[in-house]
Design an enzyme around this catalytic site. Structure first.
Site, PDB file in Angstrom:
ATOM      1  N   ASP A   1      25.267  27.357  45.809  1.00 35.76           N
ATOM      2  CA  ASP A   1      23.881  26.967  46.062  1.00 35.76           C
ATOM      3  C   ASP A   1      23.737  26.897  47.577  1.00 35.76           C
ATOM      4  O   ASP A   1      24.101  25.892  48.196  1.00 35.76           O
ATOM      5  CB  ASP A   1      23.588  25.613  45.417  1.00 35.76           C
ATOM      6  CG  ASP A   1      22.151  25.159  45.658  1.00 35.76           C
ATOM      7  OD1 ASP A   1      21.257  26.027  45.668  1.00 35.76           O
ATOM      8  OD2 ASP A   1      21.928  23.953  45.829  1.00 35.76           O
TER       9      ASP A   1
ATOM     10  N   GLU B   1      22.646  31.650  44.558  1.00 38.03           N
ATOM     11  CA  GLU B   1      21.221  31.509  44.248  1.00 38.03           C
ATOM     12  C   GLU B   1      20.408  32.365  45.213  1.00 38.03           C
ATOM     13  O   GLU B   1      20.609  32.327  46.422  1.00 38.03           O
ATOM     14  CB  GLU B   1      20.777  30.049  44.351  1.00 38.03           C
ATOM     15  CG  GLU B   1      19.318  29.861  43.945  1.00 38.03           C
ATOM     16  CD  GLU B   1      18.910  28.401  43.880  1.00 38.03           C
ATOM     17  OE1 GLU B   1      19.140  27.779  42.840  1.00 38.03           O
ATOM     18  OE2 GLU B   1      18.374  27.902  44.883  1.00 38.03           O
TER      19      GLU B   1
ATOM     20  N   ASP C   1      23.155  19.531  44.740  1.00 37.84           N
ATOM     21  CA  ASP C   1      23.582  20.837  45.247  1.00 37.84           C
ATOM     22  C   ASP C   1      24.821  21.330  44.501  1.00 37.84           C
ATOM     23  O   ASP C   1      24.947  22.521  44.198  1.00 37.84           O
ATOM     24  CB  ASP C   1      23.898  20.757  46.748  1.00 37.84           C
ATOM     25  CG  ASP C   1      22.791  20.101  47.534  1.00 37.84           C
ATOM     26  OD1 ASP C   1      21.886  20.822  47.976  1.00 37.84           O
ATOM     27  OD2 ASP C   1      22.817  18.869  47.680  1.00 37.84           O
TER      28      ASP C   1
END
Length: 200
Positions: A11, A72, A145
């Site tokens: 992430d 991501e 996260d």
């Protein structure tokens, strides 16, 4: 005998870069290998912050030897400063995957949410809860996260694995139950109607 797929989920973020490593078997069951966050100081110059993120990802790549890296995908945000840092961290992750000879892929937030919960607009708590269930964790993965990184890794394994397909077959029974519950809870969109006055 088919072996498990080890996925490093990332992430991306400049201040906090979520890291999650999972092993996913051909029958879609998954286990936690590593979860954490690579942090850089907001007071450091940008080049040092990126170097810190890179060093943290390199350490994970060397320690856990993943088969694939899933990141991501950067999407538009109102905060240009935030999206710039996310894009820079994403670029570092993809570059390091290439340097290590590891294939990489990107997934949008809605793709990840849909893969994990069956609902593309799920909130962070719903994602954390499902990740904890799938990985059989005693507590929700923290911080957010780190949970997002695990969700990205699971998303890639499930969407890109041998069972990946469209429709119901991509969801486990638990995911289908979660999605159905969310649909029942979510308010139905209101349709605007135009009324014509008869006395006009």
């Amino acid at each position: 005998m088919s072996r498990s797929l080890r996925v490093l989920g990332i992430d991306p973020g400049l201040t906090r870069c979520g890291i999650g490593v999972v092993d996913v078997s051909p029958n879609r069951t998954a286990s936690l290998v590593h979860v954490g966050v690579v942090r850089s100081s907001t007071t450091d110059p940008i080049e040092k912050r990126l170097a810190t993120i890179a060093a943290g990802i390199r350490e994970i790549l060397s320690a856990h030897d993943p088969h694939v890296v899933a990141v991501e995908r950067v999407f538009a945000q109102n905060n240009r400063h935030s999206v710039m840092g996310t894009a820079q961290a994403s670029g570092i992750a993809l570059l390091l995957a290439a340097e290590h000879g590891i294939p990489a892929a990107t997934h949008t937030p809605s793709e990840v949410k849909a893969a994990i919960t069956g609902y593309g607009s799920a909130d962070k708590l719903q994602v954390q809860t499902m990740v904890a269930r799938v990985l059989r964790l005693d507590a929700l993965p923290q911080p957010a996260d780190a949970a997002d990184a695990l969700a990205i890794a699971l998303c890639h394994a499930w969407r890109g694995g041998p069972i990946a397909a469209t429709g119901e077959t991509t969801l486990t029974p638990a995911q289908r139950a979660w999605r159905d519950a969310e649909k029942r809870r979510s308010p139905q969109p209101r349709v605007a109607r135009t009324h014509v006055r008869s006395d006009a």
